[in-house]
Design a protein around this motif. Structure first.
Motif, PDB file in Angstrom:
ATOM      1  N   GLN A 174     -87.913  23.857 -11.258  1.00 46.76           N
ATOM      2  CA  GLN A 174     -87.057  24.951 -10.800  1.00 46.76           C
ATOM      3  C   GLN A 174     -87.692  25.712  -9.626  1.00 46.76           C
ATOM      4  O   GLN A 174     -86.991  26.155  -8.724  1.00 46.76           O
ATOM      5  CB  GLN A 174     -86.775  25.921 -11.957  1.00 46.76           C
ATOM      6  CG  GLN A 174     -86.005  25.328 -13.095  1.00 46.76           C
ATOM      7  CD  GLN A 174     -84.584  24.954 -12.743  1.00 46.76           C
ATOM      8  OE1 GLN A 174     -83.988  25.511 -11.843  1.00 46.76           O
ATOM      9  NE2 GLN A 174     -84.056  23.988 -13.456  1.00 46.76           N
ATOM     10  N   ASN A 219     -90.341  21.982 -16.470  1.00 46.86           N
ATOM     11  CA  ASN A 219     -89.068  22.526 -16.014  1.00 46.86           C
ATOM     12  C   ASN A 219     -89.284  23.702 -15.069  1.00 46.86           C
ATOM     13  O   ASN A 219     -88.591  23.824 -14.054  1.00 46.86           O
ATOM     14  CB  ASN A 219     -88.221  22.948 -17.206  1.00 46.86           C
ATOM     15  CG  ASN A 219     -86.860  23.451 -16.778  1.00 46.86           C
ATOM     16  OD1 ASN A 219     -86.245  22.897 -15.878  1.00 46.86           O
ATOM     17  ND2 ASN A 219     -86.403  24.502 -17.424  1.00 46.86           N
ATOM     18  N   GLU A 233     -78.909  21.265  -7.319  1.00 48.04           N
ATOM     19  CA  GLU A 233     -78.779  20.996  -8.758  1.00 48.04           C
ATOM     20  C   GLU A 233     -80.017  20.242  -9.202  1.00 48.04           C
ATOM     21  O   GLU A 233     -80.299  19.153  -8.722  1.00 48.04           O
ATOM     22  CB  GLU A 233     -77.519  20.173  -9.007  1.00 48.04           C
ATOM     23  CG  GLU A 233     -77.227  19.923 -10.439  1.00 48.04           C
ATOM     24  CD  GLU A 233     -76.800  21.171 -11.181  1.00 48.04           C
ATOM     25  OE1 GLU A 233     -77.167  21.292 -12.358  1.00 48.04           O
ATOM     26  OE2 GLU A 233     -76.132  22.027 -10.592  1.00 48.04           O
ATOM     27  N   THR A 234     -80.768  20.813 -10.145  1.00 45.34           N
ATOM     28  CA  THR A 234     -82.036  20.198 -10.545  1.00 45.34           C
ATOM     29  C   THR A 234     -81.894  19.215 -11.691  1.00 45.34           C
ATOM     30  O   THR A 234     -82.690  18.309 -11.820  1.00 45.34           O
ATOM     31  CB  THR A 234     -83.048  21.284 -10.941  1.00 45.34           C
ATOM     32  OG1 THR A 234     -82.473  22.093 -11.955  1.00 45.34           O
ATOM     33  CG2 THR A 234     -83.428  22.126  -9.742  1.00 45.34           C
ATOM     34  N   TRP A 235     -80.888  19.382 -12.529  1.00 44.15           N
ATOM     35  CA  TRP A 235     -80.736  18.504 -13.684  1.00 44.15           C
ATOM     36  C   TRP A 235     -79.401  17.778 -13.634  1.00 44.15           C
ATOM     37  O   TRP A 235     -78.617  17.826 -14.564  1.00 44.15           O
ATOM     38  CB  TRP A 235     -80.843  19.299 -14.992  1.00 44.15           C
ATOM     39  CG  TRP A 235     -82.216  19.766 -15.280  1.00 44.15           C
ATOM     40  CD1 TRP A 235     -82.704  21.018 -15.116  1.00 44.15           C
ATOM     41  CD2 TRP A 235     -83.296  18.981 -15.776  1.00 44.15           C
ATOM     42  NE1 TRP A 235     -84.021  21.070 -15.474  1.00 44.15           N
ATOM     43  CE2 TRP A 235     -84.415  19.822 -15.891  1.00 44.15           C
ATOM     44  CE3 TRP A 235     -83.445  17.650 -16.139  1.00 44.15           C
ATOM     45  CZ2 TRP A 235     -85.637  19.397 -16.348  1.00 44.15           C
ATOM     46  CZ3 TRP A 235     -84.673  17.225 -16.597  1.00 44.15           C
ATOM     47  CH2 TRP A 235     -85.750  18.093 -16.695  1.00 44.15           C
ATOM     48  N   GLN A 236     -79.126  17.100 -12.536  1.00 42.75           N
ATOM     49  CA  GLN A 236     -77.888  16.332 -12.478  1.00 42.75           C
ATOM     50  C   GLN A 236     -78.100  14.969 -13.109  1.00 42.75           C
ATOM     51  O   GLN A 236     -79.190  14.427 -13.109  1.00 42.75           O
ATOM     52  CB  GLN A 236     -77.392  16.203 -11.055  1.00 42.75           C
ATOM     53  CG  GLN A 236     -78.340  15.519 -10.087  1.00 42.75           C
ATOM     54  CD  GLN A 236     -77.791  15.535  -8.686  1.00 42.75           C
ATOM     55  OE1 GLN A 236     -76.650  15.881  -8.479  1.00 42.75           O
ATOM     56  NE2 GLN A 236     -78.593  15.161  -7.722  1.00 42.75           N
TER      57      GLN A 236
END
Length: 102
Positions: A28, A24, A36-39
């Motif tokens: 990031q 993660n 948006e990294t966790w769409q």
């Protein structure tokens, strides 16, 4: 050793969490500003369908006022589902244990 399996499982969980945290942090760090990294896949699927020119047949009856309310409703739904599943597992386990007393 009495708790061998529990210790192995705990070590596995700690290693999994460490790998997730490191991965993660890497994601990031390489993200562009504002990206948006966790769409979710719902957003990507909807965008791909809308790119073909598809128009929906119906509109939602009610749209949550914010993403926080949507997350709250989803959390309540998942909590109720987990409660129902846990209840039935416990019910049948208790039924089985009361039928075969040791």
């Amino acid at each position: 050793m009495k708790y061998k399996l529990e210790i192995i499982f705990a070590v596995f969980i700690v290693i999994f969490a460490a790998v997730f945290i490191i991965n993660n942090a890497n994601i990031q760090a390489t993200a562009k500003p504002g990206q948006e990294t966790w769409q979710g896949s719902d957003d990507q699927g909807s965008a791909a369908i809308e790119a073909t020119g598809y128009t929906p047949w119906i509109q939602p009856i009610w749209t949550p006022p914010s993403t926080e309310v949507e997350s709250l409703l989803f959390s309540i739904q998942s909590g109720l589902g987990a409660f129902v599943i846990g209840y039935f597992f416990g019910f049948y386990r208790g039924k089985r244990d009361s039928a075969n007393p040791t």
